[in-house]
Design a protein around this motif. Structure first.
Motif, PDB file in Angstrom:
ATOM      1  N   ASP A 185      21.723  38.501 -13.653  1.00  0.00           N
ATOM      2  CA  ASP A 185      22.667  37.965 -12.664  1.00  0.00           C
ATOM      3  C   ASP A 185      23.495  36.780 -13.171  1.00  0.00           C
ATOM      4  O   ASP A 185      23.995  35.993 -12.384  1.00  0.00           O
ATOM      5  CB  ASP A 185      21.940  37.601 -11.362  1.00  0.00           C
ATOM      6  CG  ASP A 185      20.821  36.610 -11.588  1.00  0.00           C
ATOM      7  OD1 ASP A 185      20.669  36.160 -12.730  1.00  0.00           O
ATOM      8  OD2 ASP A 185      20.119  36.282 -10.620  1.00  0.00           O
ATOM      9  N   ALA A 186      23.632  36.680 -14.481  1.00  0.00           N
ATOM     10  CA  ALA A 186      24.491  35.609 -15.037  1.00  0.00           C
ATOM     11  C   ALA A 186      25.375  36.174 -16.140  1.00  0.00           C
ATOM     12  O   ALA A 186      24.926  36.973 -16.960  1.00  0.00           O
ATOM     13  CB  ALA A 186      23.635  34.479 -15.596  1.00  0.00           C
ATOM     14  N   LYS A 187      26.642  35.790 -16.115  1.00  0.00           N
ATOM     15  CA  LYS A 187      27.580  36.251 -17.143  1.00  0.00           C
ATOM     16  C   LYS A 187      28.333  35.053 -17.707  1.00  0.00           C
ATOM     17  O   LYS A 187      28.619  34.097 -16.973  1.00  0.00           O
ATOM     18  CB  LYS A 187      28.605  37.218 -16.552  1.00  0.00           C
ATOM     19  CG  LYS A 187      27.989  38.501 -16.052  1.00  0.00           C
ATOM     20  CD  LYS A 187      29.047  39.514 -15.672  1.00  0.00           C
ATOM     21  CE  LYS A 187      28.363  40.748 -15.087  1.00  0.00           C
ATOM     22  NZ  LYS A 187      29.132  41.948 -15.132  1.00  0.00           N
ATOM     23  N   SER A 188      28.676  35.141 -18.973  1.00  0.00           N
ATOM     24  CA  SER A 188      29.569  34.149 -19.565  1.00  0.00           C
ATOM     25  C   SER A 188      30.959  34.755 -19.667  1.00  0.00           C
ATOM     26  O   SER A 188      31.120  35.920 -20.066  1.00  0.00           O
ATOM     27  CB  SER A 188      29.090  33.738 -20.954  1.00  0.00           C
ATOM     28  OG  SER A 188      27.944  32.930 -20.859  1.00  0.00           O
ATOM     29  N   ILE A 189      31.951  33.962 -19.300  1.00  0.00           N
ATOM     30  CA  ILE A 189      33.343  34.384 -19.362  1.00  0.00           C
ATOM     31  C   ILE A 189      33.996  33.551 -20.462  1.00  0.00           C
ATOM     32  O   ILE A 189      34.013  32.316 -20.376  1.00  0.00           O
ATOM     33  CB  ILE A 189      34.083  34.123 -18.027  1.00  0.00           C
ATOM     34  CG1 ILE A 189      33.216  34.555 -16.828  1.00  0.00           C
ATOM     35  CG2 ILE A 189      35.447  34.793 -18.028  1.00  0.00           C
ATOM     36  CD1 ILE A 189      32.833  35.998 -16.782  1.00  0.00           C
TER      37      ILE A 189
END
Ligand code: FES
Length: 354
Positions: free
Chosen positions: A25-29
């Protein structure tokens, strides 16, 4: 659909270069910095970006996300976003961000940033609170020589963001970095007593940087107090939601403060390496005056709630319309919020550099 307001001339656009799945549930942009705009996106470790996120109901919402990239090591900007239950902004980013997408942003800002990277640190993070802490950690390891103790709390092992990077950093800097993972699934919630015992050997003279949910921050602050830490050396990152539209164009109100009243005050403003002498209409907050003159003062919410615009009142009198973030000690030290500041004397001296 709501009509789109005119965007301020200070609003910038970035293109997403990459989206990285960090956990379930975590993404890096990751954003490319456009050639020639490097100066607009200069930042210090611990700062955040404000993203303009489309909304069918309101046209857009503004959300602040800490930069997890390091200005010393990375040529791109990276924010890391974790879904929160009912969190419109974080869910929109995690569902919609994709390479090639353009997003409107404000320049990096924030005061959760060490003045000196060449010192010993305590870093305390929980969940997605790791993002600014990761930037400080990598920058301090790259630029400084001090020792760092980092405690990172998560529900369980699967929720640990940057697990492999932290392992690699520890292997690369065995004498300078100690990482303690606290897993709620194994040890339960941390208590002030346990945190105090863990930090007691190192707490006394170090600066501590804390980011995470409010209960975590309260617990670790209480733990630091028990361990004998100097409370003036404790720094916390607090994000409150932004209700207004900080991307909207600035409107200058240059009517006199009272009928028949005086003209604008004079302000001397130190910002980066420059000193600006400006006329300051008495009904217009300092930040709006600076932005309308093309002076790149830091800000995010424009509502007195985030402290990104904090500066020091060096002389003269000025008053804040609203202060939702500075604590009494900070106000006593002379800190004021540029986005809420009106002049009360004919000449006021302000510094953004202290
Ligand atoms: Fe957020 Fe001023 S810009 S408090």
């Amino acid at each position: 659909m709501t009509e789109t307001p005119q965007l301020g001339s200070f609003v910038r656009e970035l293109t997403i270069a990459e989206v990285i799945d960090e956990t379930a549930d975590a993404k890096s942009i990751v954003f490319d910095i456009p050639a020639g705009s490097e100066e607009d996106f200069r930042y210090t470790p611990g700062q955040f970006l404000t993203l303009r996120i489309p909304s069918e109901q309101t046209g857009s919402v503004a959300r602040c996300y800490s930069l997890s990239s390091s200005p010393t090591d990375d040529t791109q900007l990276k924010v890391t976003v974790k879904r929160t239950v009912g969190g419109y902004g974080s869910n929109w980013v995690c569902d919609n961000a994709e390479p090639g997408m353009n997003m409107h942003v404000l320049a990096p800002s924030g005061i959760f940033t060490p003045k000196n990277l060449d010192q010993d640190f305590i870093l305390l993070a929980a969940g997605s609170g790791i993002t600014p802490v990761m930037s400080i950690l990598r920058s301090a390891l790259a630029q400084g020589t001090g020792h760092i103790v980092m405690l990172y709390a998560n529900r369980n092992e699967d929720a640990v963001i940057f697990k492999q990077q932290l392992r690699d950093l520890q292997q690369a800097h065995p004498d300078r970095l100690t990482v303690i993972h606290w897993l709620e699934s194994v040890s339960g919630l941390p208590t002030a007593e346990i945190i105090g015992n863990i930090l007691q050997p190192v707490a006394r003279k170090r600066h501590s940087y804390i980011c995470g949910p409010a209960p975590f921050m309260e617990t670790v602050k209480a733990g630091l107090r028990r361990s004998g830490a100097d409370m003036h050396l404790i720094h916390t990152e607090v994000f409150s939601s932004i209700e207004g539209d900080p991307f909207a164009e600035i409107i200058i109100d240059d009517t006199p403060a009272e009928e028949g009243g005086e003209g604008p005050a004079k302000a001397t403003v130190e910002l980066d390496d420059q000193t600006h002498e400006i006329d300051w209409p008495r009904n217009t907050p300092l930040l709006d005056v600076l932005l309308s003159k093309g002076i790149k003062a830091p800000f995010s919410c424009r509502k007195g709630e985030c402290s990104a615009c904090a500066c020091i009142l060096k002389s003269g009198e000025a008053e804040m319309i609203h202060n939702g973030i500075l604590d009494p000690e900070e106000v006593e030290e002379g800190y004021v919020l540029g986005c809420q500041l009106l002049p009360k004397s004919d000449h006021v001296e302000i510094s953004y550099n202290d």
